[in-house]
Design a protein around this motif. Structure first.
Motif, short mmCIF file in Angstrom:
data_model
loop_
_atom_site.label_atom_id
_atom_site.label_comp_id
_atom_site.label_asym_id
_atom_site.label_seq_id
_atom_site.Cartn_x
_atom_site.Cartn_y
_atom_site.Cartn_z
N ALA A 93 -0.10 -14.65 -0.09
CA ALA A 93 -0.97 -14.16 -1.16
C ALA A 93 -1.24 -12.67 -1.02
O ALA A 93 -1.52 -11.99 -2.01
CB ALA A 93 -2.27 -14.93 -1.16
N ALA A 94 -1.14 -12.14 0.20
CA ALA A 94 -1.41 -10.72 0.43
C ALA A 94 -0.20 -9.83 0.16
O ALA A 94 -0.32 -8.60 0.16
CB ALA A 94 -1.88 -10.51 1.88
N ARG A 95 0.96 -10.43 -0.08
CA ARG A 95 2.17 -9.64 -0.35
C ARG A 95 2.13 -9.05 -1.77
O ARG A 95 1.44 -9.58 -2.65
CB ARG A 95 3.43 -10.52 -0.22
CG ARG A 95 3.65 -11.15 1.15
CD ARG A 95 3.78 -10.15 2.26
NE ARG A 95 4.77 -9.12 1.96
CZ ARG A 95 4.95 -8.02 2.69
NH1 ARG A 95 4.17 -7.78 3.73
NH2 ARG A 95 5.87 -7.15 2.36
N PRO A 96 2.87 -7.96 -1.99
CA PRO A 96 2.94 -7.39 -3.35
C PRO A 96 3.51 -8.40 -4.34
O PRO A 96 4.48 -9.09 -4.04
CB PRO A 96 3.89 -6.19 -3.18
CG PRO A 96 3.80 -5.84 -1.73
CD PRO A 96 3.60 -7.13 -1.00
N ALA A 97 2.92 -8.48 -5.52
CA ALA A 97 3.32 -9.49 -6.50
C ALA A 97 4.73 -9.25 -7.03
O ALA A 97 5.37 -10.18 -7.53
CB ALA A 97 2.33 -9.52 -7.66
N MET B 93 9.15 -12.18 -0.19
CA MET B 93 7.71 -12.42 -0.03
C MET B 93 7.45 -13.39 1.12
O MET B 93 6.59 -13.14 1.98
CB MET B 93 7.16 -12.98 -1.35
CG MET B 93 5.66 -13.06 -1.42
SD MET B 93 5.10 -13.71 -3.03
CE MET B 93 5.47 -12.33 -4.11
N VAL B 94 8.20 -14.47 1.15
CA VAL B 94 8.01 -15.48 2.20
C VAL B 94 8.48 -14.95 3.54
O VAL B 94 7.80 -15.11 4.57
CB VAL B 94 8.74 -16.78 1.84
CG1 VAL B 94 8.69 -17.76 2.99
CG2 VAL B 94 8.12 -17.42 0.61
N ALA C 52 4.47 -23.47 -1.73
CA ALA C 52 5.01 -23.50 -3.09
C ALA C 52 3.91 -23.19 -4.11
O ALA C 52 4.13 -22.44 -5.07
CB ALA C 52 5.62 -24.87 -3.37
N GLN C 53 2.73 -23.74 -3.91
CA GLN C 53 1.61 -23.49 -4.82
C GLN C 53 1.19 -22.02 -4.78
O GLN C 53 0.90 -21.43 -5.83
CB GLN C 53 0.42 -24.38 -4.45
CG GLN C 53 0.67 -25.86 -4.69
CD GLN C 53 -0.40 -26.73 -4.04
OE1 GLN C 53 -1.36 -26.23 -3.43
NE2 GLN C 53 -0.24 -28.04 -4.14
N THR C 54 1.17 -21.45 -3.59
CA THR C 54 0.76 -20.05 -3.45
C THR C 54 1.78 -19.11 -4.08
O THR C 54 1.41 -18.13 -4.75
CB THR C 54 0.57 -19.70 -1.96
OG1 THR C 54 -0.36 -20.61 -1.37
CG2 THR C 54 0.05 -18.28 -1.80
N LEU C 55 3.06 -19.40 -3.89
CA LEU C 55 4.10 -18.58 -4.52
C LEU C 55 3.99 -18.64 -6.04
O LEU C 55 4.08 -17.61 -6.73
CB LEU C 55 5.48 -19.07 -4.08
CG LEU C 55 5.90 -18.75 -2.64
CD1 LEU C 55 7.16 -19.51 -2.28
CD2 LEU C 55 6.10 -17.25 -2.45
N ALA C 56 3.79 -19.83 -6.58
CA ALA C 56 3.68 -19.99 -8.02
C ALA C 56 2.47 -19.23 -8.56
O ALA C 56 2.56 -18.54 -9.59
CB ALA C 56 3.57 -21.47 -8.37
N ALA C 57 1.34 -19.33 -7.86
CA ALA C 57 0.14 -18.62 -8.30
C ALA C 57 0.35 -17.11 -8.24
O ALA C 57 -0.08 -16.38 -9.14
CB ALA C 57 -1.05 -19.02 -7.42
#
Length: 201
Positions: A86-90, A97-98, A143-148
């Motif tokens: 969640a702290a990575r750049p969008a 990111m992962v 998976a949920q965090t990546l999607a969000a």
């Protein structure tokens, strides 16, 4: 005013809460030490209670089983991974990111105790099912965090695939760390993500 608001939002724990936290940490620490030194199956809850200077009844108020003591030491890992992502750049690609989140965590949380617990789990069949459940929680939350983060539906297939691949790499990196203690898990992780990109490309 801001300082007052911040103080109100983060109250100092009371004596009761601090004592509970200290007792929880002491039981966990002594339990892990005994499991590593004597073996998981050979260690009894009574021995853990005695080492932690609490009664068996008190111990059972904190942990319902020996398994709970072990897994309590890893309970925060799924959320730590989700928070790192969640702290990575969008605008980072999903795989970057992962990878960057996992490598950052590996550098900050690579300790001798973490390795000892991982060795303990690997050598104890009765703990392995619980460890697998941990990886399943990581995959779902990841998976949920990546999607969000990307503003995608929670069940987005790309996020689920990347989460599954990342958890597989996490497992392989952990196994490599156990086989080769002198080699950091992030070194293998980088190789594994590079290999995944070559295959996918």
């Amino acid at each position: 005013m801001q300082e007052v608001q911040d103080n109100n939002s983060s109250p100092t724990p009371g004596l009761r809460e601090r004592k509970r936290a200290e007792t929880h940490a002491r039981i966990q620490s002594e339990g892990i030490r005994l499991f590593v030194d004597k073996g998981f199956e050979a260690t009894t809850l009574d021995e853990v209670a005695a080492a932690a200077d609490v009664s068996r009844r008190t111990l059972l108020n904190y942990f319902g089983s020996k398994e709970e003591i072990v897994f309590s030491a890893k309970a925060e890992i799924p959320q730590l991974i989700a928070d790192a992502v969640a702290a990575r750049p969008a605008d980072e690609p999903l795989l970057d990111m992962v990878e960057n989140a996992l490598l950052d965590l590996a550098q900050r949380h690579q300790t001798e105790q973490a390795r000892a617990i991982t060795v303990l789990i690997g050598a104890t069949p009765s703990l392995q099912a619980g460890d697998q459940a941990k990886y399943e929680r990581i995959e779902r939350l990841l998976a949920q965090t990546l999607a969000a983060k990307k503003g995608l539906p929670e069940d987005d297939v790309s996020c689920r695939i990347v989460a599954g691949a990342a958890v597989s790499i996490l497992k392989l990196s952990t196994a490599e760390w156990l086989k080769h203690p002198g080699r950091s898990p992030e070194a293998f992780g980088r190789e594994a993500f590079a290999a995944l990109r070559r295959i996918a490309g």
